[in-house]
Design an enzyme around this catalytic site. Structure first.
Site, mmCIF file in Angstrom:
data_model
loop_
_atom_site.group_PDB
_atom_site.id
_atom_site.type_symbol
_atom_site.label_atom_id
_atom_site.label_comp_id
_atom_site.label_asym_id
_atom_site.label_seq_id
_atom_site.Cartn_x
_atom_site.Cartn_y
_atom_site.Cartn_z
ATOM 1 N N ALA A 1 1.039 -1.299 -0.063
ATOM 2 C CA ALA A 1 0.098 -0.111 0.175
ATOM 3 C C ALA A 1 1.072 1.520 0.062
ATOM 4 C CB ALA A 1 -0.941 -0.013 1.202
ATOM 5 N N GLY B 1 0.444 -5.212 0.880
ATOM 6 C CA GLY B 1 -0.658 -5.263 -0.226
ATOM 7 C C GLY B 1 -0.158 -5.726 -1.620
ATOM 8 N N GLU C 1 -0.771 -9.142 -1.398
ATOM 9 C CA GLU C 1 -2.433 -9.536 -1.141
ATOM 10 C C GLU C 1 -2.910 -9.362 -2.496
ATOM 11 O OE1 GLU C 1 -2.612 -6.221 1.920
ATOM 12 O OE2 GLU C 1 -3.582 -7.920 3.117
ATOM 13 N N GLU D 1 3.979 -5.658 6.963
ATOM 14 C CA GLU D 1 3.188 -4.672 7.529
ATOM 15 C C GLU D 1 3.515 -4.780 9.228
ATOM 16 O OE1 GLU D 1 2.185 -6.744 5.423
ATOM 17 O OE2 GLU D 1 0.667 -5.834 4.063
HETATM 18 C C1 3H9 Z 1 0.425 -2.362 3.207
HETATM 19 O O1 3H9 Z 1 0.610 -3.001 2.196
HETATM 20 C C2 3H9 Z 1 -0.885 -2.600 4.163
HETATM 21 C C3 3H9 Z 1 -1.802 -3.479 3.436
HETATM 22 O O2 3H9 Z 1 -1.661 -4.568 3.752
HETATM 23 C C4 3H9 Z 1 -3.289 -3.096 3.729
HETATM 24 C C5 3H9 Z 1 -3.974 -1.948 3.137
HETATM 25 C C6 3H9 Z 1 -5.206 -1.790 3.317
HETATM 26 N N1 3H9 Z 1 4.647 3.495 0.074
HETATM 27 O O3 3H9 Z 1 13.260 1.864 0.533
HETATM 28 P P1 3H9 Z 1 14.016 2.449 -0.633
HETATM 29 C C7 3H9 Z 1 9.489 4.963 -0.938
HETATM 30 S S1 3H9 Z 1 1.866 -1.540 4.091
HETATM 31 C C8 3H9 Z 1 5.095 4.632 -0.189
HETATM 32 O O4 3H9 Z 1 14.768 3.572 -0.479
HETATM 33 P P2 3H9 Z 1 14.932 0.309 -1.585
HETATM 34 C C9 3H9 Z 1 10.580 5.136 -0.146
HETATM 35 O O5 3H9 Z 1 10.042 5.980 1.019
HETATM 36 C C10 3H9 Z 1 3.075 -1.476 3.076
HETATM 37 N N2 3H9 Z 1 6.414 5.120 -0.552
HETATM 38 O O6 3H9 Z 1 14.239 1.755 -1.915
HETATM 39 C C11 3H9 Z 1 11.415 5.965 -0.747
HETATM 40 O O7 3H9 Z 1 11.178 7.079 -1.092
HETATM 41 P P3 3H9 Z 1 12.471 8.453 -1.318
HETATM 42 C C12 3H9 Z 1 3.841 -2.825 3.297
HETATM 43 C C13 3H9 Z 1 7.389 3.978 -0.356
HETATM 44 O O8 3H9 Z 1 14.982 -0.009 -3.098
HETATM 45 C C14 3H9 Z 1 11.338 5.178 -2.038
HETATM 46 O O9 3H9 Z 1 10.038 4.508 -2.044
HETATM 47 N N3 3H9 Z 1 5.090 -2.714 2.297
HETATM 48 C C15 3H9 Z 1 6.845 2.656 0.103
HETATM 49 O O10 3H9 Z 1 16.026 0.158 -0.926
HETATM 50 C C16 3H9 Z 1 12.353 4.168 -2.265
HETATM 51 O O11 3H9 Z 1 12.384 3.435 -1.252
HETATM 52 C C17 3H9 Z 1 6.214 -2.387 2.896
HETATM 53 O O12 3H9 Z 1 6.368 -2.042 4.021
HETATM 54 C C18 3H9 Z 1 5.423 2.281 0.216
HETATM 55 N N4 3H9 Z 1 4.850 1.210 0.394
HETATM 56 O O13 3H9 Z 1 13.922 -0.954 -1.157
HETATM 57 C C19 3H9 Z 1 7.424 -2.176 2.046
HETATM 58 N N5 3H9 Z 1 7.864 1.909 -0.071
HETATM 59 O O14 3H9 Z 1 13.069 7.909 -2.345
HETATM 60 C C20 3H9 Z 1 8.014 -0.951 2.331
HETATM 61 C C21 3H9 Z 1 8.930 2.451 -0.313
HETATM 62 O O15 3H9 Z 1 11.384 9.700 -1.530
HETATM 63 N N6 3H9 Z 1 9.148 -0.708 1.241
HETATM 64 N N7 3H9 Z 1 8.357 3.959 -0.522
HETATM 65 O O16 3H9 Z 1 12.751 8.303 0.168
HETATM 66 C C22 3H9 Z 1 10.200 -1.278 1.332
HETATM 67 O O17 3H9 Z 1 10.658 -2.274 2.096
HETATM 68 C C23 3H9 Z 1 11.376 -1.116 0.769
HETATM 69 O O18 3H9 Z 1 10.846 0.252 -0.174
HETATM 70 C C24 3H9 Z 1 11.602 -1.646 -0.739
HETATM 71 C C25 3H9 Z 1 12.691 -1.208 -1.790
HETATM 72 C C26 3H9 Z 1 12.348 -3.224 -0.444
HETATM 73 C C27 3H9 Z 1 10.416 -1.889 -1.329
#
Ligand code: 3H9
Length: 685
Positions: free
Chosen positions: A62, A101, A104, A124
């Protein structure tokens, strides 16, 4: 333009998301996915659908930046239901990370194919919430309850190969993902009934027969989950998946999700997610600053710190030259490094070849001059200004032009060290935390003359060695250790006034810290930084040091330890405290836990605010990153600055005012803190 586009390949509809950087499932993506499913259902000539993402990754979850804002329809649970309800088989084609998400969505698709290096997970829980779009109900139906529990409650992802073994991925794809996903869709286009995860319950049978596995899981992870709300909620949601039909379980999931989402822990953990990423942004540098090339790193000193620091680079494939003064010390140091690697290998975390590969990149030497081949040289010698200056003067003579010279000092003035060289622009602090091969935090200390490209190089390198780096200014103890000072002083003073080490530690542990100040002192060694003169006894610590009660390593410190290093309150320490209390003429009194909080934790917040007002930290959230990664501050409280905001700055100031008399003459309130408290503002904005 919508981030979701559709394109035909024969009778397969390819639905592509292009929403950089991570294809987060923001409003436009959700809307586009629903439209694409409508299109697939409406068009008779479409026989199957492939959902795929452009860029680095499949949907990474998400869009976290939408959390806390009014939700725009369609919400993700509706989107995943819409995908699952599609009357044509839908294939998720996964590369990069299918997280939260994103997983999901994949679970709602009828089939999943993935490239071998893809990762799938439900992180999450690390954001203080749980999978809220059917993930806690569909995942156990696909991978079975034990694995689903582990995934949702720990948040750790699994690799595509494991996912394939578990049945979460139907086929591993080598080669072009789109092409193979389309071919797979062709294979399954006529298979009926269409397999829908929510309709399965074959994999729930094991847990239905043995519901005790939930409590066993709770027990096994009690330590890891201590203090956190989200893991227990994820377990309850999976329990609901087992105990109830899908349609009811998913309502439980929604209720638990909303409870978590509106709580302080979720706010703290989501704040921290962005705090961690913000920390890597260095203010005040020209935009086009390019990093220097680092091909070989030099480390001076093969002690615990030098060895740990070296391992970081070796593990990242960067050759290291490590220098010691004597062969015995060099052998001991490299021997410990090897042992550490082998211990990791015995746990199956690295292979024997990786151990050899890393150690093969190490060049141990007694010849200081060898450092001339290094692009970055990190000094990790005895914490003494004269010794450090001497090392830097010598380095200045031999290091190649443009080499970066770093000190691993934890307290000393980097500008003074830099002044011992003719190239202060190349000097900075790289403060690793012990054990340096494990702790994630790195303080990058920016000297008055440190060049922009030196800072950029350090930040980039930190990422390469998988550290979270925070930029600190030059002040005594930088960010982390500077905030420890008032805490430590007050903790010692509290002993004189009537508290016990156990009581002070208990308050910190119940707060969520891994250990209290005295447990930490015993672990680190009370003798660190001691003047080493057993006849000069000015305080409790001097006396304990003179008695060789140096902490765990001596089996005695603020606590007594048995041969398994289990602590117990020490009558000897109680006597020492009594002796100093009498000397100081202090009358013993009852000390409340609240007073301990105000004197040790509120004072830390005050010091943090001073660090901020002096510009020694770039932003409040950087201070929080330091404390979470460097000292085990509970992430569900966000960090000391975020936590102070949740308590209310007015209350923090009031608490410090209540204690002012007892805080001693050295104490002063931070102006920034009092101003913000008066204005009703927050430290973290
Ligand atoms: C969810 O899904 C809830 C659902 O179950 C239910 C809903 C009803 N959203 O980490 P990076 C941005 S909760 C918005 O440096 P990497 C991050 O801030 C979500 N922004 O890259 C950064 O911005 P900036 C569950 C996001 O290559 C840029 O992307 N998912 C999100 O080292 C690059 O990120 C997670 O918790 C996001 N979801 O790693 C996954 N994700 O450049 C969270 C990232 O402006 N994300 N950004 O600073 C991660 O674990 C890592 O970002 C990922 C990439 C492994 C994907």
């Amino acid at each position: 333009m919508s981030p979701i586009t559709t394109q035909r390949h024969g009778d397969i509809l390819i639905v592509t998301s292009n929403n950089p950087p991570v294809n987060a499932l923001g409003h436009a993506v959700r809307e586009g996915l629903v439209k694409a499913m409508d299109e697939a259902d409406a068009d008779e000539t479409v026989k199957a659908v492939v959902v795929i993402c452009e860029g680095n990754t499949f949907f990474a979850g998400a869009d976290i930046s939408e959390f806390g804002k009014p939700m725009q329809m369609p919400m993700l649970p509706m989107v995943v239901d819409r995908i699952e309800a599609c009357t044509k088989p839908v294939v998720a084609a996964i590369h990069g990370t299918a997280l939260g998400g994103g997983l999901e969505v994949a679970l709602a698709c009828h089939y999943r194919v993935a490239v071998p290096d893809a990762k799938l997970g439900t992180p999450e829980v690390k954001l203080g919430i749980l999978p809220g779009a059917g993930g806690t109900q569909r995942l156990p139906r696909v991978v079975g309850v034990p694995k689903a529990l582990e995934m949702v409650a720990t948040g750790n992802p699994i690799g595509a190969k494991e996912a394939h073994d578990l049945g979460l991925v139907d086929r591993l794809i080598e080669g072009d993902l789109t092409q193979h996903a389309v071919a797979f869709a062709e294979e399954v286009r006529d298979v009926r009934p269409i397999p829908r995860s929510s309709e399965r319950d074959d994999k729930l049978a094991e847990a239905r027969a043995n519901p005790a596995l939930f409590d066993e899981f709770r027990k096994a992870n009690a330590k890891k989950f201590r203090g956190f709300d989200a893991p227990e909620a994820t377990i309850k949601a999976v329990e609901a998946a087992v105990a109830k039909p899908y349609a009811e379980g998913v309502l439980d999931e929604r209720r638990l999700f909303m409870e978590l989402m509106t709580g302080t822990q979720a706010r703290a953990q989501q704040y921290f997610f962005f705090a961690e990423r913000k920390a890597s942004k260095i203010e005040g540098l020209p935009e086009d600053t390019k990093p220097r090339d680092i091909k070989r790193v030099g480390v001076i000193g093969a002690g615990t710190m030098g060895g740990g620091i070296s391992m970081n680079f070796l593990s990242a494939g960067i050759p290291v030259t490590i220098v010691e003064m004597e062969q015995a010390a060099l052998d001991r140091g490299t021997g410990i490094m090897r042992k550490n690697y082998e211990a990791t290998a015995s746990k199956g975390k690295v292979t024997a070849e990786q151990v050899e590969g890393a150690m093969g990149l190490l060049n141990p030497t007694l010849d200081f001059g060898t450092l001339a081949e290094c692009d970055l040289i990190i000094e990790a010698v005895f914490e003494n200004m004269d010794v450090k200056k001497d090392v830097f003067t010598r380095l200045d003579k031999i290091a190649k032009p443009g080499a970066i010279l770093a000190s691993n000092t934890s307290y000393l003035n980097i500008d003074e060290i830099a002044a011992a060289t003719s190239r202060p622009q190349d000097v900075l602090g790289l403060h690793f935390f012990s054990p340096a091969n494990i702790m994630k935090l790195l303080e990058i200390v920016r000297g008055a003359k440190t060049a922009p490209d030196v800072l950029v190089t350090a930040m980039q390198l930190a990422k390469k060695i998988r550290k979270v780096a925070v930029v600190a200014g030059v002040c005594y103890g930088f960010i982390g250790n500077r905030m420890l000072i008032p805490r430590q002083m007050q903790a010692m003073q509290l002993l004189l006034e009537g508290a016990t080490p156990e009581q002070v530690d208990k308050v910190h542990v119940e707060f969520g810290m891994p250990m209290g100040p005295f447990q930490m002192a015993d672990l680190a060694g009370i003798d660190i930084g001691w003047h080493r003169d057993p006849n000069r006894i000015e305080n409790i610590r001097d006396k304990l040091c003179a008695m060789e009660r140096w902490g765990q390593k001596k089996g005695a410190g603020f606590y007594d330890y048995d041969d398994k290093r289990r602590p117990s309150p020490s009558p000897v320490v109680a006597e020492v405290i009594e002796e100093f209390r009498q000397k100081a003429g202090i009358e013993k009194r009852e000390i409340t836990d609240q007073e301990i909080m105000e004197r040790t934790i509120y004072t830390m917040v005050n010091e943090g605010a001073k660090i901020l007002e002096e510009g020694m930290a770039q932003r409040a959230s950087d201070i929080d990153v330091v404390w979470v990664y460097g000292y085990g501050w509970p992430v569900y409280r966000g960090g000391p600055m975020f936590w102070a905001d949740t308590v209310g700055l007015k209350e923090i100031v009031a608490g410090l005012e209540r204690q002012r008399e007892r805080l001693g003459s050295d104490f002063s309130l931070s102006k920034l803190l009092t101003n913000k408290a008066e204005a009703g503002e927050k430290l973290t904005r």
